[in-house]
Design a protein around this motif. Sequence first.
Motif, PDB file in Angstrom:
ATOM      1  N   TYR A 151      60.059  63.261  19.561  1.00 46.17           N
ATOM      2  CA  TYR A 151      59.606  62.009  20.192  1.00 46.17           C
ATOM      3  C   TYR A 151      60.186  61.877  21.602  1.00 46.17           C
ATOM      4  O   TYR A 151      59.482  61.482  22.540  1.00 46.17           O
ATOM      5  CB  TYR A 151      60.036  60.806  19.346  1.00 46.17           C
ATOM      6  CG  TYR A 151      60.132  59.539  20.163  1.00 46.17           C
ATOM      7  CD1 TYR A 151      58.990  58.893  20.611  1.00 46.17           C
ATOM      8  CD2 TYR A 151      61.381  59.025  20.528  1.00 46.17           C
ATOM      9  CE1 TYR A 151      59.075  57.748  21.395  1.00 46.17           C
ATOM     10  CE2 TYR A 151      61.477  57.880  21.303  1.00 46.17           C
ATOM     11  CZ  TYR A 151      60.319  57.251  21.739  1.00 46.17           C
ATOM     12  OH  TYR A 151      60.408  56.132  22.529  1.00 46.17           O
ATOM     13  N   ARG A 152      61.457  62.217  21.766  1.00 45.92           N
ATOM     14  CA  ARG A 152      62.074  62.093  23.088  1.00 45.92           C
ATOM     15  C   ARG A 152      61.413  63.023  24.091  1.00 45.92           C
ATOM     16  O   ARG A 152      61.400  62.742  25.286  1.00 45.92           O
ATOM     17  CB  ARG A 152      63.566  62.386  22.993  1.00 45.92           C
ATOM     18  CG  ARG A 152      64.334  61.333  22.206  1.00 45.92           C
ATOM     19  CD  ARG A 152      65.819  61.594  22.217  1.00 45.92           C
ATOM     20  NE  ARG A 152      66.372  61.491  23.553  1.00 45.92           N
ATOM     21  CZ  ARG A 152      67.641  61.753  23.851  1.00 45.92           C
ATOM     22  NH1 ARG A 152      68.483  62.118  22.891  1.00 45.92           N
ATOM     23  NH2 ARG A 152      68.076  61.636  25.085  1.00 45.92           N
ATOM     24  N   ARG A 153      60.838  64.113  23.610  1.00 47.04           N
ATOM     25  CA  ARG A 153      60.148  65.027  24.515  1.00 47.04           C
ATOM     26  C   ARG A 153      58.732  64.548  24.818  1.00 47.04           C
ATOM     27  O   ARG A 153      58.261  64.648  25.951  1.00 47.04           O
ATOM     28  CB  ARG A 153      60.097  66.436  23.910  1.00 47.04           C
ATOM     29  CG  ARG A 153      59.566  67.496  24.872  1.00 47.04           C
ATOM     30  CD  ARG A 153      59.507  68.861  24.233  1.00 47.04           C
ATOM     31  NE  ARG A 153      58.410  68.986  23.306  1.00 47.04           N
ATOM     32  CZ  ARG A 153      57.154  69.264  23.660  1.00 47.04           C
ATOM     33  NH1 ARG A 153      56.841  69.425  24.927  1.00 47.04           N
ATOM     34  NH2 ARG A 153      56.217  69.386  22.751  1.00 47.04           N
ATOM     35  N   THR A 154      58.032  64.030  23.797  1.00 46.99           N
ATOM     36  CA  THR A 154      56.622  63.678  23.966  1.00 46.99           C
ATOM     37  C   THR A 154      56.388  62.214  24.318  1.00 46.99           C
ATOM     38  O   THR A 154      55.329  61.869  24.835  1.00 46.99           O
ATOM     39  CB  THR A 154      55.847  63.963  22.673  1.00 46.99           C
ATOM     40  OG1 THR A 154      56.342  63.109  21.622  1.00 46.99           O
ATOM     41  CG2 THR A 154      56.021  65.424  22.251  1.00 46.99           C
ATOM     42  N   SER A 155      57.367  61.333  23.979  1.00 42.97           N
ATOM     43  CA  SER A 155      57.217  59.876  24.129  1.00 42.97           C
ATOM     44  C   SER A 155      56.065  59.341  23.282  1.00 42.97           C
ATOM     45  O   SER A 155      55.514  58.272  23.576  1.00 42.97           O
ATOM     46  CB  SER A 155      56.999  59.498  25.609  1.00 42.97           C
ATOM     47  OG  SER A 155      58.101  59.888  26.388  1.00 42.97           O
ATOM     48  N   ASP A 156      55.704  60.073  22.234  1.00 42.37           N
ATOM     49  CA  ASP A 156      54.631  59.640  21.338  1.00 42.37           C
ATOM     50  C   ASP A 156      55.227  58.778  20.230  1.00 42.37           C
ATOM     51  O   ASP A 156      56.013  59.272  19.412  1.00 42.37           O
ATOM     52  CB  ASP A 156      53.934  60.865  20.743  1.00 42.37           C
ATOM     53  CG  ASP A 156      52.730  60.489  19.886  1.00 42.37           C
ATOM     54  OD1 ASP A 156      52.558  59.291  19.591  1.00 42.37           O
ATOM     55  OD2 ASP A 156      51.975  61.400  19.502  1.00 42.37           O
ATOM     56  N   PRO A 157      54.874  57.490  20.157  1.00 40.79           N
ATOM     57  CA  PRO A 157      55.436  56.625  19.123  1.00 40.79           C
ATOM     58  C   PRO A 157      55.195  57.137  17.708  1.00 40.79           C
ATOM     59  O   PRO A 157      55.977  56.846  16.798  1.00 40.79           O
ATOM     60  CB  PRO A 157      54.723  55.284  19.356  1.00 40.79           C
ATOM     61  CG  PRO A 157      54.308  55.318  20.785  1.00 40.79           C
ATOM     62  CD  PRO A 157      53.977  56.752  21.069  1.00 40.79           C
ATOM     63  N   SER A 194      66.281  54.324  19.157  1.00 41.16           N
ATOM     64  CA  SER A 194      65.193  54.722  20.058  1.00 41.16           C
ATOM     65  C   SER A 194      64.001  53.786  19.932  1.00 41.16           C
ATOM     66  O   SER A 194      63.317  53.493  20.917  1.00 41.16           O
ATOM     67  CB  SER A 194      64.763  56.157  19.757  1.00 41.16           C
ATOM     68  OG  SER A 194      65.731  57.072  20.226  1.00 41.16           O
ATOM     69  N   ARG A 195      63.733  53.289  18.713  1.00 36.76           N
ATOM     70  CA  ARG A 195      62.610  52.363  18.575  1.00 36.76           C
ATOM     71  C   ARG A 195      62.908  51.038  19.281  1.00 36.76           C
ATOM     72  O   ARG A 195      62.006  50.411  19.856  1.00 36.76           O
ATOM     73  CB  ARG A 195      62.281  52.129  17.103  1.00 36.76           C
ATOM     74  CG  ARG A 195      60.966  51.359  16.932  1.00 36.76           C
ATOM     75  CD  ARG A 195      60.436  51.438  15.519  1.00 36.76           C
ATOM     76  NE  ARG A 195      61.260  50.692  14.583  1.00 36.76           N
ATOM     77  CZ  ARG A 195      61.014  50.637  13.262  1.00 36.76           C
ATOM     78  NH1 ARG A 195      59.985  51.314  12.756  1.00 36.76           N
ATOM     79  NH2 ARG A 195      61.800  49.943  12.467  1.00 36.76           N
ATOM     80  N   LEU A 198      62.163  51.715  22.853  1.00 37.46           N
ATOM     81  CA  LEU A 198      60.722  51.849  23.086  1.00 37.46           C
ATOM     82  C   LEU A 198      60.074  50.488  23.248  1.00 37.46           C
ATOM     83  O   LEU A 198      59.235  50.278  24.132  1.00 37.46           O
ATOM     84  CB  LEU A 198      60.082  52.604  21.919  1.00 37.46           C
ATOM     85  CG  LEU A 198      58.552  52.680  21.910  1.00 37.46           C
ATOM     86  CD1 LEU A 198      58.062  53.501  23.105  1.00 37.46           C
ATOM     87  CD2 LEU A 198      58.050  53.297  20.607  1.00 37.46           C
ATOM     88  N   ASP A 362      58.254  69.050  34.350  1.00 35.84           N
ATOM     89  CA  ASP A 362      58.755  67.813  33.739  1.00 35.84           C
ATOM     90  C   ASP A 362      60.225  67.591  34.079  1.00 35.84           C
ATOM     91  O   ASP A 362      60.655  66.464  34.375  1.00 35.84           O
ATOM     92  CB  ASP A 362      58.587  67.871  32.218  1.00 35.84           C
ATOM     93  CG  ASP A 362      57.135  67.725  31.784  1.00 35.84           C
ATOM     94  OD1 ASP A 362      56.313  67.286  32.607  1.00 35.84           O
ATOM     95  OD2 ASP A 362      56.825  68.060  30.628  1.00 35.84           O
TER      96      ASP A 362
END
Length: 825
Positions: A151-157, A194-195, A198, A362
């Motif tokens: 998630y930290r790499r993609t930022s996909d929830p 992290s949530r 976000l 990136d």
Amino acid sequence: MTGHDQARWIGRAEQAYEEALSSGDPRDLTHALSVLRQALAATPLEHPDGVWCRLSLATVETYLFKTTADLAVLNDAIVRLDELTRVLPRGDVDRRAALVNLASALADRYGFRTEPADLLRAVDAIKEALVTRPHDALLLTNLCILLHDHYRRTSDPADLDEAIDTGERAVDFAPPGAGYRHAALGNLGTARLSRYRLRADADDIEDLEAAIALLRQALEPLPPDTLDHVVLLAKLAEAWRDRFTARGDPADLDRAIHSYRLVTRRQLAHRSADALTGLGNCLGIRARTTGSAQDLDEAIATWRTAAAAPGQARMRFIAAALAATNLSEHGRSAEAVEDYATAVGLLPLLAWRGLDRPTREDLLAQSAGLGPEAAAAAIAAGEPERAVELLEQGRSVLWGQLLDTRTDLTALRDAHPDTAARLGLLAARLDTPSDDPDDRRRVADAWDVLLDHIRTLDGFGLFLLPTPFGQLSLAAARGPVVIVNVSRFRCDALVVGVDGVRVIPLPALTSEDVTRRASQCLAAAERLTREGHRAARQTIFACLEWLWDVCASEVLDALGHTSAPPLPEGGHPRIWWSATGMLTYLPLHAAGYHDPDDERPGDTVLDRVVSSYTPNLRALAHALRPDPATPGTEGLLVTAVPTAPPYAPATGPLPTAAAEADLIEAHFTGPCTTLIGAEATRSSVVRAMLTHPYVHFACHGGQDLSDPSGNALYLYDGPLRLTDLITLDLETARLAVLSACETALGGYVLPDEAVHLGAAFHVIGYRQVVATLWSVNDRTAPAVALAVCENPRNAAEAVHRTTRHLRDQHLDDPMAWVPFLHIGA
């Protein structure tokens, strides 16, 4: 070897293994490594202890990496574990252990090198292990943190939701008192933290409070100073800091600082920079909150220690950059220069050659603006030449890596021919990167090792190290290079000549204004491609006048170009522009007051000088290299694609492309090869480029400001991408004319990297490139192309003369003449 000898080796290995894991001392781990390697040499895989030897050796290697940050031993562990997962049967308990250990080792390497493939392989390994044991709490615990890293790499929830769901199942299945329950609680707490970040809602801190509770619960059973305690305490320190930001309670910030101090006493080598950087961040926050000079000084010292630590390059870079920017923000620019130099010096490690290009882009996006800030600090410290050196290191990093592989090896070849041959082979492999991340890593590692060796050779101690100003200044052999440095602290023009640097302060120029004007101009140019919008035209003209007032006039006046020279066409003096930041999106070559009603004749760049551009000094110096003048290489390649390619539905036909091709072919004095329509395939064009020093493209261009490496020329059967071009090395290339849209426009997140097609053609060998900053005007592009065709050895003068003429003809239409520019020698 007898069975007795094998048993003796195994016994020694077991004892050394237990002692090493119990103590965690690097000396014990190194001893165990040696003994296990000897035992493994005497114990084939099929031996009853063969698998144990290999699993144990990989475990020791992984632990040794954590204490020494030695990637070589971690790489060896990964290879060993990967081999076990291939040879052991599915369902075998040892194979599952190998999968779990492989995932852990890959995660460690991902944390250090940031190679996405390592993280994906780690996730796959744990998921495979879970197939036969879907309720295994330990496996679920490991998967939770891997999904969180993803998630930290993609930022996909969605990745974060899956991590939290997995973490909750791990906690549910982990019985009280289980030796790994603390890890399950801690990983879930990390994901909940992290949530909270976000959602970024200071009024809703449910996830933050849950994270703190979970992390504190995880810490309770752990003895202080153990590895697991240190890792969890560092994460709790982050949570305390976040709660201070949300609530403003100084006690939370004090808790964070206290926790980080404890962590820094025990942090392992491969993560040593993390806690130090976190401690520096908290001290910096407290300094801003209370005005404490003592906290600020300690924060600076802590960041400097982190930058020098053996941890991952990304965190070391962040620490050095924080030290530098905080000093600059407090008016201590002279002190900041060395910290900027440290951060800039870490960029090659941050964007390591073994990573794929998107990952390097990136990572470099995190350094946006650093080079100009470093230069501003050096200027403030009275070191203009150092400013140029730092700026050269801090921008166009990717092009610099490409130029490294194309360096002249004559001296090395004369002194050490075998070494030069090996370097040449590695350079060729780096220029054509593999899709296999392991292969990329091996080649990049071999390149680094060989460079280290070359620098030990007599006379080659500085081989491919950052270029000193004395060599950079050679780029100004034909005229001054004006580097317009835009930073949030100050803006200046650095005029580079063969004898030194002249600083021209630009007090009316600000980074905020540059960003605003660039955004306005790009939007206006986009509107003008669809309709004749008067307001959009006025926006562009206002920008050109502003560029003149705050930058161009200051530079030209200081250089003595105070009016339009009373000289015939072709007699204008020449300068090279090299902009930084968002200024790269604006047409410095067209700055000025062009409307006769303004009654300011000669107050334009076009009327005073011939302009060229260069992404950096090294690229221009490369373009000034001697022309080999190989016999039979005078030909022109003309490529035209008049119809819209089916793979590019957003494009329309180019009815003038074929006529433009005919026009160029008719006026070029040498041999000409024309590829039109179905003949203009990717393979045929690339093949022809190898033998034609002059090339002309009349086709659509694809530009993605969010992913500039995907920029391409649209040929008949597919796009010729920027990433395809950079695999070419065209030593005899001379001129490329890119009659396509936005071929000199880079990406939003990497303005200082000059990731655009014009720069790509320039760096792969073309000494001159004619490109466009914005969209091409079909009515006027052929005129520019024809002028260049008639004077290919002095394309800069041809572009200048023609754009002045087009301006006079189409004064009310900036898109008819502003976008065209010249790059190179």
